[in-house]
Scaffold this motif. Sequence first.
Motif, PDB file in Angstrom:
ATOM      1  N   ILE A   1       0.831  -1.204   0.000  1.00  0.00           N
ATOM      2  CA  ILE A   1       0.000   0.000   0.000  1.00  0.00           C
ATOM      3  C   ILE A   1       0.865   1.254   0.000  1.00  0.00           C
ATOM      4  CG2 ILE A   1      -1.825   1.249   1.203  1.00  0.00           C
ATOM      5  CD1 ILE A   1      -2.697  -1.425   2.426  1.00  0.00           C
ATOM      6  N   GLY A   2       1.977   1.235   0.716  1.00  0.00           N
ATOM      7  CA  GLY A   2       2.840   2.406   0.769  1.00  0.00           C
ATOM      8  C   GLY A   2       3.377   2.781  -0.591  1.00  0.00           C
ATOM      9  N   LEU A   3       3.846   1.802  -1.342  1.00  0.00           N
ATOM     10  CA  LEU A   3       4.354   2.061  -2.680  1.00  0.00           C
ATOM     11  C   LEU A   3       3.225   2.532  -3.597  1.00  0.00           C
ATOM     12  CD1 LEU A   3       6.759   2.031  -4.591  1.00  0.00           C
ATOM     13  CD2 LEU A   3       6.321  -0.400  -5.011  1.00  0.00           C
ATOM     14  N   ALA A   4       2.031   1.983  -3.409  1.00  0.00           N
ATOM     15  CA  ALA A   4       0.874   2.435  -4.195  1.00  0.00           C
ATOM     16  C   ALA A   4       0.554   3.894  -3.896  1.00  0.00           C
ATOM     17  CB  ALA A   4      -0.335   1.549  -3.904  1.00  0.00           C
ATOM     18  N   PHE A   5       0.686   4.307  -2.646  1.00  0.00           N
ATOM     19  CA  PHE A   5       0.482   5.713  -2.288  1.00  0.00           C
ATOM     20  C   PHE A   5       1.501   6.608  -3.005  1.00  0.00           C
ATOM     21  CE2 PHE A   5      -1.701   4.577   1.914  1.00  0.00           C
ATOM     22  CZ  PHE A   5      -2.938   5.044   1.493  1.00  0.00           C
ATOM     23  N   VAL A   6       2.749   6.188  -3.012  1.00  0.00           N
ATOM     24  CA  VAL A   6       3.795   6.954  -3.688  1.00  0.00           C
ATOM     25  C   VAL A   6       3.436   7.156  -5.157  1.00  0.00           C
ATOM     26  CG1 VAL A   6       6.194   6.893  -4.470  1.00  0.00           C
ATOM     27  CG2 VAL A   6       5.643   6.271  -2.103  1.00  0.00           C
ATOM     28  N   ARG A   7       3.058   6.101  -5.813  1.00  0.00           N
ATOM     29  CA  ARG A   7       2.747   6.173  -7.245  1.00  0.00           C
ATOM     30  C   ARG A   7       1.487   7.016  -7.501  1.00  0.00           C
ATOM     31  NH1 ARG A   7       4.072  -0.274  -8.366  1.00  0.00           N
ATOM     32  NH2 ARG A   7       6.348  -0.022  -8.480  1.00  0.00           N
ATOM     33  N   ALA A   8       0.490   6.886  -6.655  1.00  0.00           N
ATOM     34  CA  ALA A   8      -0.741   7.650  -6.836  1.00  0.00           C
ATOM     35  C   ALA A   8      -0.502   9.143  -6.638  1.00  0.00           C
ATOM     36  CB  ALA A   8      -1.811   7.152  -5.862  1.00  0.00           C
ATOM     37  N   LEU A   9       0.306   9.492  -5.665  1.00  0.00           N
ATOM     38  CA  LEU A   9       0.623  10.907  -5.443  1.00  0.00           C
ATOM     39  C   LEU A   9       1.318  11.506  -6.653  1.00  0.00           C
ATOM     40  CD1 LEU A   9       1.782  10.541  -1.752  1.00  0.00           C
ATOM     41  CD2 LEU A   9       0.018  12.161  -2.502  1.00  0.00           C
ATOM     42  N   ARG A  10       2.267  10.767  -7.208  1.00  0.00           N
ATOM     43  CA  ARG A  10       2.963  11.254  -8.402  1.00  0.00           C
ATOM     44  C   ARG A  10       1.987  11.387  -9.576  1.00  0.00           C
ATOM     45  NH1 ARG A  10       6.903  14.087  -8.695  1.00  0.00           N
ATOM     46  NH2 ARG A  10       7.770  13.106 -10.556  1.00  0.00           N
TER      47      ARG A  10
END
Length: 232
Positions: free
Chosen positions: A17-26
């Motif tokens: 989920i953390g990596l998904a948050f990073v990608r979604a923010l970008r």
Amino acid sequence: MKLEGSVALVTGANRGIGLAFVRALRAHGAAKVYAGVRHPEFFEESGAEPLLLDVTEQDQIVAAAAARGDVTIVINNAGIQAGPGLLDGSFDGARREMEVNFYGTWALSRAFAPILAANGGGALVNMLSASSWRPNMRYPSYAASKAAEWSLTNALRLGLRDQGTLVVGVHAGPVDTDATLGLDVPKVKPSDVAEMTMRALERNEPEVLVDEVTRSVRAALSGPVDRLAPAR
């Protein structure tokens, strides 16, 4: 709030989920994303800046806050599931869950609240769980840590309201990550959790109910206690 041009910090950003948050923010136009991880040397996601950050290490939290004064969004995603069964096993894992899931979230929120205030309020997002609200006989201490984190989230929402900080609680049932590999149940994708959270931020919504499991459990809170079916 406006995601385009924002500066975000995500804890536990190396996977799931953390990596998904990073990608979604970008994808939503964040100008900068700090990826809080325990081993920055192994983080290779393009478009994000790795940051040494173990949320159980106060010196690392202090250093992160001192060096990242431009943050406008904090996502407390770091979490573990390591506790014993209901009637057997060592309490060491349960204590570790509270240190990461509850105290880690609290410590990071304390450190970055003044930074969010200085930058106009911004947002604080806590990654919670459907287990915040229903008993879990297989992982009782994990559920207890998430219930405590939910209570903390509500307190932070009240405490940071006057400084203009949006506090968002994100609740989901099983998510398709390493933590749920052994569960033969329907799971939501990490990317769906992240995308629904981005929409909530854009709409200034304080709560995200990711899936039908979570929505059903949330609705049952207003009824008799035996309507909260335990997770097994």
